[in-house]
Design a protein around this motif. Structure first.
Motif, PDB file in Angstrom:
ATOM      1  N   ARG A   1       2.759  15.143  73.771  1.00 46.84           N
ATOM      2  CA  ARG A   1       4.077  14.629  73.816  1.00 46.84           C
ATOM      3  C   ARG A   1       4.947  15.799  72.787  1.00 46.84           C
ATOM      4  NH1 ARG A   1       5.675   9.689  75.082  1.00 46.84           N
ATOM      5  NH2 ARG A   1       7.048   9.727  73.244  1.00 46.84           N
ATOM      6  N   ARG A   2       4.963  16.871  73.061  1.00 49.74           N
ATOM      7  CA  ARG A   2       5.574  18.016  72.392  1.00 49.74           C
ATOM      8  C   ARG A   2       6.761  18.386  73.213  1.00 49.74           C
ATOM      9  NH1 ARG A   2       1.672  21.098  71.977  1.00 49.74           N
ATOM     10  NH2 ARG A   2       2.682  23.139  73.093  1.00 49.74           N
TER      11      ARG A   2
ATOM     12  N   GLY B   1       0.682   5.133  67.862  1.00 51.97           N
ATOM     13  CA  GLY B   1       1.253   6.473  67.651  1.00 51.97           C
ATOM     14  C   GLY B   1       2.711   6.468  67.831  1.00 51.97           C
TER      15      GLY B   1
ATOM     16  N   ASP C   1       6.580   8.938  66.940  1.00 53.55           N
ATOM     17  CA  ASP C   1       6.993  10.233  67.189  1.00 53.55           C
ATOM     18  C   ASP C   1       8.574  10.340  67.287  1.00 53.55           C
ATOM     19  OD1 ASP C   1       7.300   9.996  70.073  1.00 53.55           O
ATOM     20  OD2 ASP C   1       5.793  10.861  70.379  1.00 53.55           O
TER      21      ASP C   1
ATOM     22  N   THR D   1      10.520   7.875  69.989  1.00 51.89           N
ATOM     23  CA  THR D   1      10.123   6.639  69.868  1.00 51.89           C
ATOM     24  C   THR D   1      11.112   5.701  69.151  1.00 51.89           C
ATOM     25  OG1 THR D   1       7.690   7.032  69.917  1.00 51.89           O
ATOM     26  CG2 THR D   1       8.279   4.841  69.351  1.00 51.89           C
TER      27      THR D   1
ATOM     28  N   SER E   1       7.076   7.757  59.639  1.00 54.20           N
ATOM     29  CA  SER E   1       7.082   8.645  60.906  1.00 54.20           C
ATOM     30  C   SER E   1       8.613   9.287  60.898  1.00 54.20           C
ATOM     31  CB  SER E   1       6.722   7.654  62.027  1.00 54.20           C
ATOM     32  OG  SER E   1       7.628   6.793  62.363  1.00 54.20           O
ATOM     33  N   ASP E   2       8.605  10.101  62.137  1.00 52.95           N
ATOM     34  CA  ASP E   2       9.876  10.441  62.598  1.00 52.95           C
ATOM     35  C   ASP E   2      10.307   9.848  64.008  1.00 52.95           C
ATOM     36  OD1 ASP E   2       8.075  11.477  64.384  1.00 52.95           O
ATOM     37  OD2 ASP E   2       8.580  13.562  64.194  1.00 52.95           O
TER      38      ASP E   2
END
Length: 330
Positions: free
Chosen positions: A127-128, A237, A239, A242, A264-265
């Motif tokens: 998921r990058r 998780g 990111d 999300t 989180s970001d």
């Protein structure tokens, strides 16, 4: 024969076919004019046996692309193809009029190195966000992220808008992770919101430890996590692709999720509740050690102010605010 692989797993399919010894080529829409059936960045994988996965035109020119791709597998060279989509063909795939598309065909293991494709697949699995950068003058290829110094703001803007395309003679194929949404609280607003999220392309999950609320009968077909929100969010998780929405306005459930989200970001955090409810929430978060800047990330009361009253209207306002935040609309 169309592959049963997921429609979005086109690079993964091409790499698998290549490694199985079946050979593979990757076709990518690089430019469109008029009412093209598929957007720039759409991909089609073609095996040496003529199997396909994905689409570059919605069915109009796939047959011709397959023929060219099989020839490219023999030559090992990149092809740039251009097709006109007639009015009749466009109408068949749901468009009002025709257009033109330009398609790049890359044989895997030759023009498109296996190692680069493998790195792309690994980035997608992690998921990058990553872009495949192709210099169409020198036919050099590399992967880049949103902070790439050579491309600067141009590539960052393309990541934000999910928009592949050319920067002069360099084609950028943007591979953003799929969008996700976590909805905390299986309340009445969550019912239309989960449906709308999926229609908008989000992989949405619902979190609620209360069996009577998070019941399959109330949310048929939805992914429901029945753990406490903080544990569920940590396990799921979070990111930068999300969004998190809390709907219970019960501090016992919402606050643990908010604390995890603020650490989180996530690109969006929205919380249901009146202005008075949010003021109490801010006081609790401040006491817990969160800074003013962190707390300012919360959108509360949740949703754009469109005068929404019913659960469906509130869900619309939430989706509108999430979309505005995603697309960086002031």
């Amino acid at each position: 024969m169309t592959s049963p692989q997921s429609f979005d797993d086109i690079p993964e399919t091409a790499l698998r076919w290549h490694r199985e010894g079946r050979r593979a080529a990757l076709a990518t829409v690089v430019e469109t004019w008029g009412s093209a059936p598929r957007p720039v960045g759409s991909q089609l994988a073609i095996s040496g046996e003529g199997e396909i996965a994905g689409s570059v035109s919605g069915g109009c020119v796939e047959g011709a692309v397959v023929i060219e791709a099989l020839e490219a597998l023999e030559s090992g060279e990149t092809l740039m193809l251009e097709y006109g989509v007639s009015d009749d063909e466009a109408f068949a795939v749901g468009l009002a009029c025709g257009g033109r598309i330009r398609v790049m065909v890359e044989p895997v293991g030759a023009a498109l190195p296996e190692s680069l494709l493998a790195d792309l697949v690994a980035a997608r699995a992690a998921r990058r966000p990553v872009a495949c950068v192709v210099d169409t003058q020198r036919w050099e290829r590399r992967l880049a992220d949103a902070e790439d110094s050579e491309l600067g703001e141009a590539i960052a803007a393309r990541f934000r808008s999910d928009r592949s395309g050319f920067e002069e003679e360099v084609f950028l194929a943007i591979h953003n992770p799929p969008l996700r949404m976590v909805v905390v609280g299986a309340v009445h607003i969550a019912q239309p919101l989960m449906v709308m999220a999926r229609l908008a392309g989000y992989d949405a999950v619902l979190v609620d430890p209360r069996p009577a609320f998070g019941a399959e009968s109330r949310f048929p077909g939805e992914t429901i996590l029945d753990d406490w929100p903080d544990a569920a969010l940590n396990e799921h998780g979070l990111d930068a692709r999300t969004a998190v929405v809390t709907l219970t306005h019960d501090p016992k459930l919402d606050d643990p999720a908010i604390r995890v989200a603020l650490a989180s970001d996530v690109f969006y955090l929205g919380c249901l509740g009146s202005t008075r409810t949010h003021a109490k929430r801010v006081a609790r978060l401040t006491e817990a050690g969160f800074t003013e800047a962190q707390i300012a990330r919360i959108h509360a009361p949740v949703g754009l102010d469109i005068g929404a009253k019913s659960p469906a209207e509130i869900a619309i306002s939430i989706m509108a605010e999430i979309t505005a935040r995603l697309r960086k609309v002031p």
